[in-house]
Design a protein around this motif. Sequence first.
Motif, PDB file in Angstrom:
ATOM      1  N   PHE A  60       0.817  -1.209   0.000  1.00  8.04           N
ATOM      2  CA  PHE A  60       0.000   0.000   0.000  1.00  8.04           C
ATOM      3  C   PHE A  60       0.851   1.259   0.000  1.00  8.04           C
ATOM      4  CE2 PHE A  60      -3.714  -2.521   1.748  1.00  8.04           C
ATOM      5  CZ  PHE A  60      -4.513  -2.309   0.636  1.00  8.04           C
ATOM      6  N   SER A  61       2.009   1.208   0.657  1.00  7.93           N
ATOM      7  CA  SER A  61       2.857   2.403   0.751  1.00  7.93           C
ATOM      8  C   SER A  61       3.414   2.803  -0.615  1.00  7.93           C
ATOM      9  CB  SER A  61       4.016   2.159   1.726  1.00  7.93           C
ATOM     10  OG  SER A  61       4.873   1.132   1.251  1.00  7.93           O
ATOM     11  N   THR A  62       3.608   1.818  -1.502  1.00  4.61           N
ATOM     12  CA  THR A  62       4.116   2.142  -2.837  1.00  4.61           C
ATOM     13  C   THR A  62       3.074   2.872  -3.687  1.00  4.61           C
ATOM     14  OG1 THR A  62       3.423   0.009  -3.744  1.00  4.61           O
ATOM     15  CG2 THR A  62       5.636   0.137  -2.827  1.00  4.61           C
ATOM     16  N   CYS A  63       1.801   2.757  -3.301  1.00  4.93           N
ATOM     17  CA  CYS A  63       0.721   3.399  -4.063  1.00  4.93           C
ATOM     18  C   CYS A  63       0.209   4.674  -3.399  1.00  4.93           C
ATOM     19  CB  CYS A  63      -0.456   2.432  -4.225  1.00  4.93           C
ATOM     20  SG  CYS A  63      -0.031   0.854  -4.961  1.00  4.93           S
ATOM     21  N   GLY A  64       0.582   4.880  -2.135  1.00  4.67           N
ATOM     22  CA  GLY A  64       0.030   5.995  -1.383  1.00  4.67           C
ATOM     23  C   GLY A  64       0.312   7.351  -1.993  1.00  4.67           C
ATOM     24  N   SER A  65       1.562   7.564  -2.428  1.00  3.86           N
ATOM     25  CA  SER A  65       1.937   8.863  -2.989  1.00  3.86           C
ATOM     26  C   SER A  65       1.146   9.161  -4.259  1.00  3.86           C
ATOM     27  CB  SER A  65       3.440   8.888  -3.290  1.00  3.86           C
ATOM     28  OG  SER A  65       4.189   8.696  -2.111  1.00  3.86           O
ATOM     29  N   HIS A  66       1.079   8.170  -5.133  1.00  7.77           N
ATOM     30  CA  HIS A  66       0.348   8.386  -6.396  1.00  7.77           C
ATOM     31  C   HIS A  66      -1.136   8.640  -6.128  1.00  7.77           C
ATOM     32  CE1 HIS A  66      -1.994   7.037  -9.946  1.00  7.77           C
ATOM     33  NE2 HIS A  66      -1.067   7.719 -10.598  1.00  7.77           N
ATOM     34  N   LEU A  67      -1.700   7.936  -5.161  1.00 13.94           N
ATOM     35  CA  LEU A  67      -3.113   8.114  -4.840  1.00 13.94           C
ATOM     36  C   LEU A  67      -3.380   9.533  -4.334  1.00 13.94           C
ATOM     37  CD1 LEU A  67      -5.687   6.485  -4.943  1.00 13.94           C
ATOM     38  CD2 LEU A  67      -5.292   5.780  -2.580  1.00 13.94           C
ATOM     39  N   LEU A  68      -2.471  10.071  -3.534  1.00 13.69           N
ATOM     40  CA  LEU A  68      -2.613  11.454  -3.059  1.00 13.69           C
ATOM     41  C   LEU A  68      -2.556  12.443  -4.218  1.00 13.69           C
ATOM     42  CD1 LEU A  68      -0.485  11.566   0.221  1.00 13.69           C
ATOM     43  CD2 LEU A  68      -2.954  11.832   0.008  1.00 13.69           C
ATOM     44  N   VAL A  69      -1.635  12.201  -5.165  1.00  8.93           N
ATOM     45  CA  VAL A  69      -1.505  13.079  -6.330  1.00  8.93           C
ATOM     46  C   VAL A  69      -2.774  13.031  -7.180  1.00  8.93           C
ATOM     47  CG1 VAL A  69      -0.269  13.423  -8.510  1.00  8.93           C
ATOM     48  CG2 VAL A  69       1.007  12.962  -6.411  1.00  8.93           C
ATOM     49  N   VAL A  70      -3.324  11.835  -7.373  1.00  3.03           N
ATOM     50  CA  VAL A  70      -4.556  11.680  -8.150  1.00  3.03           C
ATOM     51  C   VAL A  70      -5.714  12.424  -7.491  1.00  3.03           C
ATOM     52  CG1 VAL A  70      -6.325  10.016  -8.880  1.00  3.03           C
ATOM     53  CG2 VAL A  70      -3.913   9.518  -9.248  1.00  3.03           C
ATOM     54  N   ILE A  71      -5.849  12.250  -6.168  1.00  9.07           N
ATOM     55  CA  ILE A  71      -6.927  12.930  -5.434  1.00  9.07           C
ATOM     56  C   ILE A  71      -6.758  14.438  -5.535  1.00  9.07           C
ATOM     57  CG2 ILE A  71      -7.882  13.340  -3.134  1.00  9.07           C
ATOM     58  CD1 ILE A  71      -7.202  10.406  -2.484  1.00  9.07           C
ATOM     59  N   LEU A  72      -5.521  14.913  -5.407  1.00  4.33           N
ATOM     60  CA  LEU A  72      -5.261  16.356  -5.484  1.00  4.33           C
ATOM     61  C   LEU A  72      -5.606  16.896  -6.862  1.00  4.33           C
ATOM     62  CD1 LEU A  72      -4.025  18.938  -4.209  1.00  4.33           C
ATOM     63  CD2 LEU A  72      -1.805  18.169  -5.075  1.00  4.33           C
ATOM     64  N   TYR A  73      -5.152  16.212  -7.909  1.00  2.64           N
ATOM     65  CA  TYR A  73      -5.345  16.723  -9.280  1.00  2.64           C
ATOM     66  C   TYR A  73      -6.809  16.658  -9.711  1.00  2.64           C
ATOM     67  CZ  TYR A  73      -4.665  17.349 -14.296  1.00  2.64           C
ATOM     68  OH  TYR A  73      -4.732  17.805 -15.594  1.00  2.64           O
ATOM     69  N   TYR A  74      -7.410  15.473  -9.573  1.00  4.33           N
ATOM     70  CA  TYR A  74      -8.790  15.329 -10.017  1.00  4.33           C
ATOM     71  C   TYR A  74      -9.765  16.016  -9.063  1.00  4.33           C
ATOM     72  CZ  TYR A  74      -7.572  12.079 -13.735  1.00  4.33           C
ATOM     73  OH  TYR A  74      -7.070  11.519 -14.882  1.00  4.33           O
ATOM     74  N   GLY A  75      -9.446  16.019  -7.771  1.00  2.00           N
ATOM     75  CA  GLY A  75     -10.313  16.692  -6.810  1.00  2.00           C
ATOM     76  C   GLY A  75     -10.407  18.184  -7.071  1.00  2.00           C
ATOM     77  N   THR A  76      -9.256  18.818  -7.304  1.00  2.00           N
ATOM     78  CA  THR A  76      -9.266  20.260  -7.593  1.00  2.00           C
ATOM     79  C   THR A  76      -9.897  20.542  -8.950  1.00  2.00           C
ATOM     80  OG1 THR A  76      -6.993  20.051  -8.444  1.00  2.00           O
ATOM     81  CG2 THR A  76      -7.260  20.783  -6.168  1.00  2.00           C
ATOM     82  N   GLY A  77      -9.649  19.648  -9.924  1.00  2.52           N
ATOM     83  CA  GLY A  77     -10.241  19.831 -11.252  1.00  2.52           C
ATOM     84  C   GLY A  77     -11.761  19.777 -11.217  1.00  2.52           C
ATOM     85  N   PHE A  78     -12.294  18.765 -10.511  1.00  2.69           N
ATOM     86  CA  PHE A  78     -13.748  18.658 -10.391  1.00  2.69           C
ATOM     87  C   PHE A  78     -14.315  19.821  -9.574  1.00  2.69           C
ATOM     88  CE2 PHE A  78     -13.222  13.926 -11.150  1.00  2.69           C
ATOM     89  CZ  PHE A  78     -13.798  13.971 -12.410  1.00  2.69           C
ATOM     90  N   PRO A 125      -1.269  21.587  -7.837  1.00  8.00           N
ATOM     91  CA  PRO A 125      -0.816  20.189  -7.911  1.00  8.00           C
ATOM     92  C   PRO A 125       0.612  20.050  -8.426  1.00  8.00           C
ATOM     93  CG  PRO A 125      -3.035  20.383  -8.785  1.00  8.00           C
ATOM     94  CD  PRO A 125      -2.527  21.778  -8.595  1.00  8.00           C
ATOM     95  N   GLN A 126       0.975  20.852  -9.429  1.00 10.62           N
ATOM     96  CA  GLN A 126       2.328  20.778  -9.997  1.00 10.62           C
ATOM     97  C   GLN A 126       3.380  21.190  -8.964  1.00 10.62           C
ATOM     98  OE1 GLN A 126      -0.315  22.278 -11.620  1.00 10.62           O
ATOM     99  NE2 GLN A 126      -0.608  20.498 -12.914  1.00 10.62           N
ATOM    100  N   MET A 127       3.006  22.066  -8.038  1.00  7.98           N
ATOM    101  CA  MET A 127       3.937  22.497  -7.009  1.00  7.98           C
ATOM    102  C   MET A 127       4.057  21.458  -5.890  1.00  7.98           C
ATOM    103  SD  MET A 127       3.725  25.879  -4.546  1.00  7.98           S
ATOM    104  CE  MET A 127       2.248  25.264  -3.731  1.00  7.98           C
ATOM    105  N   LEU A 128       2.951  20.797  -5.553  1.00  9.48           N
ATOM    106  CA  LEU A 128       2.950  19.868  -4.418  1.00  9.48           C
ATOM    107  C   LEU A 128       3.398  18.455  -4.773  1.00  9.48           C
ATOM    108  CD1 LEU A 128      -0.350  20.888  -2.568  1.00  9.48           C
ATOM    109  CD2 LEU A 128       1.995  21.600  -2.075  1.00  9.48           C
ATOM    110  N   ASN A 129       3.321  18.067  -6.051  1.00 13.63           N
ATOM    111  CA  ASN A 129       3.690  16.707  -6.446  1.00 13.63           C
ATOM    112  C   ASN A 129       5.078  16.283  -5.972  1.00 13.63           C
ATOM    113  OD1 ASN A 129       1.214  16.397  -7.611  1.00 13.63           O
ATOM    114  ND2 ASN A 129       1.928  16.424  -9.728  1.00 13.63           N
TER     115      ASN A 129
END
Length: 312
Positions: free
Chosen positions: A238-256, A282-286
């Motif tokens: 799960f830890s290997t996917c956690g970072s990407h999942l946060l980035v996805v939530i940040l990008y798509y969450g802000t977009g929506f 998102p580009q700054m926080l990634n």
Amino acid sequence: MERRNQTAVSEFLLLGLTDDPALQPLIFSLFLTMYLVTILGNLLIILAISSDSHLHMPMYFFLSNLSFNDICFSSTTIPKMLVNILTEVQTSTYTACLSQVCFVFIFGGLENCLLAVMPYDRYVAICYPLRYTVIMNQRLCILLVLISVLLSTVDSLLHTLMALCLSFCTTPEIPHFFCELAQIIKVACSDTLINNLLVYLVMDIFAAVPLSGIIFSYICIVSSVLKISSSEGKYKAFSTCGSHLLVVILYYGTGFGVYISSEVTDSPRRTAVASVMYSVVPQMLNPFIYSLRNRDMKGALRKLIERTTCPL
């Protein structure tokens, strides 16, 4: 019949985030800081991955491409805005404006594609660990990135060519800090039905297809991880996917969030302010999300900084 460009204007007027002159220095300082942090953070990610042989893996190959795309995405919008504030000139030429539209769609579309490719890599690594290096070989990784670039470029050219057919009766005023296609369509005085349909159709596809792929990949990952008996193995997976999942939530969450706010508010200026959340933040926080939550990245960054500060 000979086709002619019906455009009656040579420039667009970018109104920015506010008309208050007293707030311009604050906005300039804020966006300059965010831009420098974005460039520095993503450059460090790219340099750390390229300099550490332990990170020459598909996962970090896609991450370095994402970081490079984030640099390009931010550089497409922020520098022009900073120049406009500094010179107190709010205009943008017709060619420059449509060029900006083109590049925003290229890098925005590529961001979507890369965020969809990265969970596929994690899916193969977790669900087929013994075949991982065979499936995710160098040729496939490069091919996935090239396909993402091709799809984003075709999408961008389609929107830009359709925008070239629009005509404008007076100098268009765009209540935004960059040339956003939706705002350009609104100020056109020609028929915009096809342009609006194309924007909604293609943008929905570009959002829905990658997001569906991401959700499907994570469903498969979760079902496979739950079959692992040891709690340590589950945590590592799960830890290997956690970072990407946060980035996805940040990008798509802000977009929506921006999309919903544009539908419920009649203020284009508020929509422009909200769009900062998906086009800049998102580009700054990634880089921080990936470096702070990934032990290998933290180690590579530490080595890079030590070599830079203490070359001897």
